[in-house]
Design an enzyme around this catalytic site. Sequence first.
Site: not given
Lengths: 530, 505
Positions: B174, B197, B230-231, B250, B273-274, B307, B357, B404
Amino acid sequence: MLRIVLSRTLPRISGISNCQYSAAAIPVPNAQPEVHYNKLFINNEWQDAVSKRSFPTINPATGEVICQVAEADKADVDKAVKAAREAFRFGSPWRRMDASDRGLLLSRLADAIERDTAYLAELETLDNGKPYAVSYSVDVPMVVKCLRYYAGWADKWEGKTIPIDGDFFCYTRHEPIGVCGQIIPWNFPLLMQAWKLGPALATGNTVVMKVAEQTPLTALYVASLIKEVGFPPGVVNILPGMGPSAGSAITSHMDVDKVAFTGSTEVGHLIQQASGSSNLKKVTLELGGKSPNIIMSDANMAEAVEQSHFALFFNQGQCCCAGSRTYVQDTIYDEFMERSVERAKSRVVGDPFNMKTEQGPQVDEEQFKKILGYISSGKREGAKLMCGGGVAADRGYFIQPTIFGDVQDGMTIAREEIFGPVMQILKFKTLEEVVERANDTKYGLAAAVFTKDIDKAHYISSGLRAGTVWINCYDVFGAQAPFGGYKYSGNGRELGEYGLDNYTEVKTVRTPSPPQYCRIKCSGPIGNIS
Amino acid sequence: RKCITVEFLLTASVLLLCLYVIWGDQIFIDNEWHESCSGRKMPVHNPATGDLLCEVEEADTEDVDKAVRSARTAFQLGSPWRCMDASDRGLLLNRLADLVERDRLRLATLEALDSGKIFLMAYFVDLMATVKTLRYYGGWADKVQGKTIPVDGEYFTYTRHEPIGVCGQIIPWNFPVMMFAWKIAPALCCGNTVIIKPAEQTPLTALHMACLIKEAGFPPGVVNVLPGYGPTAGNAIAHHMDIDKIAFTGSTAVGKLVQKAAGDSNLKRVTLELGGKNPNIVFADCDLEYAVEQAHSGLFFNQGQCCLAGSRVFVEDSIYEEFVCRSAEKARNKVLGNPLVPGVDQGPQIDQKQFDKILELIESGKREGATLECGGGPWDRNSLFIQPTVFSNVTDDMRIAKEEIFGPVQQIMRFHSVNEVIQRANATHYGLAAGVFTNDIDKALTVSSALQAGMVWVNCYNAMSTQCPFGGFKMSGNGRELGEYALQEYTEVKAVTIKISQKNS
């Protein structure tokens, strides 16, 4: 031998940029740099003195006049204070500026000085007499580093929120003091200017600075850079002038909020008095020293000799922190003496623009005569002259590197600050004895100890009454570490985070926090819905 | 390297041709560009048009291993990075800031193309914050001071603030370049080495930063940039046995995975930081027009992809109708379009997944009985744009009040009293930010003290600055970024105690 001085000082004051300051990289200097500015700098403008008077500034290597410089007096100080007060007015551009932008201005000033390193070093050498290689690779880089360091502090000088008793919210603001008078000496003209401006401007003060009459030129050039990088008018005002007139007008001014002075202890007394008789302005003082340098028998001999030589002779001996009482343990005294004399004899004295020169002239005739007077007193009082002891050239103010042996604590040369290339070597037996003798002085600026024994090092460094203690090194400076004196050597600290305190008023703000807050606070955490 | 020429309008009247170059499309390890070990690449799209911008080498476990080896070597005792004066680390960060300033137009253009954010916002907000953050931490480098401590007994004790070591950093899409600066600046200031990353959606500015890092003169291995998913790559970083610390920004869901991975592997230090579901409380005594405007930008800024977004606007009942009416009006007036065009104030969402979403949550709002004041659907058929949407009469139990959304969807709720709104505002597992609008200093202090949130804004929203710490209570995170506080997250404290023969005060 220049390389030795440089190699001992440079690794500490430059890091990634080491290579660019090796002797080979120093550009060939112009020994007759043009002087661009010789007036008073008030409100970002160049002005003549109200009295129209001027004074000559001298090249100490030749005794010749370089140029005339406008001479500030009380009327000019009044003008400068007015400008500085206006720049400090609540709501002024300087007061409303983001702290980070104050930092950016200081950074830009550092960049501009770095750009003009060669010219500033030439001018400094011309006006002060210090070797060009040193001006170029020590003084100017340290100025740049100091300004960058304080640039970083500008937006990090944080107040606190404080959990006081009762239903109150309490916080502190770190506010600038206001108009600061700053009076600086001639031994490191550029560097002293940076030490003073850095913390004062980082914290948002405005400045009226009087530079030494012996060495006004580089400070005035820096004034032009201050304007160039965009400091608002009135934030920095620079006045060349004499102590008893311009200096005195600053210290007794009713609208100067703070005065910072670097110079002799004698004048330091006058400044503190002037503050008391006028408006109780805050006073910080960096004054004289008679700093002990203690060599224990287990020290690395070669290193101790070289460092002790550097400690005293650096900058023609014109350092307030000069290691001017070298205490050597009796078992190594003779060898230390022999090697020190050999080292002093090989010291290259001469034209400061010559790259091989280690020692230039003293700053002026007054200092020159005073030092020769001390050398006579040493001979008269029975110290043993091991080398030097006289004039080193037929013109200019050059003095031979001089060493006295068998110096006793009561002799004048062991008690008073000489501020010249005259080294006193004293003998001692025990740890306890030397700490006591080292502390038996009204001064307390700096000290050093050379030993491989960690316990001795710690004992002595704790026991010495001095603002700076070096262990196995001397004259190691960094903008990050505080500098200042115990006892008659001064009041307050410059450099480091400590340097900010002397330019800050702390304001405590309290406000009732409403009683319902207490109820909520006591009700504990409120459940999550997850 | 690929060159792409794009046209964009810089001002309403002047058409500028901006030739820009993608400086980096590979993996940056040890100050060199590498192809991925797997040979795989990933596509990077412009979300405003759906066009393929370029393909970027895709890092996976093997590449992470390579990067960690390089970062570990750079961190070795005696290495150039470890021997460097702290002030010179600061100088490097300052130089990097200068280079970012030089390339500001380029970086802002890349950012707008890659993330779909408004070009002028990228230029004035993201890039400005990036430069300031780098400068700010440049200043801290030689001010991270240990202490000497008056311990009992015949001892001398001091602390050294040492870097932690190799830090893994995983950043979101973002605010790609700003998050990059937030992460690397404190880490480098304290002397760590970094494996970062960037998000797979937005790797381009991070790779450009890698070029600048090399140009500024950071030694090889100090910063390694690995674009990837990510994975795979992210997971490899989180589980790596030779990474000493991980910092992640994230979603809360992934934050839990990161914490777990640290527990499963080498107990690496974790800062997170979520997400947030941030309350913005508007009292009747405030300046209404100003509060409407702040609440609007507090939610819709960056297409709602913050966020920090003030996504639960609690409005006191006496001004509720007026507030809702004005807020809907503001949302209706928003101009959607190409983010490079001046005058446009909302771009596309970042990708199809987010787009779907958000629409799904909008549907749930309608279904659960909230009043749709405006918007409520896609802007046009074939793109990732969503209409600015305002819901009123939202109740605390609706999904749109709890989850969210990360999109341009504003929820407005009604409240009656101070204590009630505090309870309702805190009734969430998030605790990132909050706002309160009132002219009453008592209310302001009461609410700001009572809210469980890492940041509280009084009569403002989204007022961020690099000097001020940022982070979350509860499930919004762990630790703080920015300000002096962030330095703690990148230092190990070492206490050295020396036996001495005699202690004196």
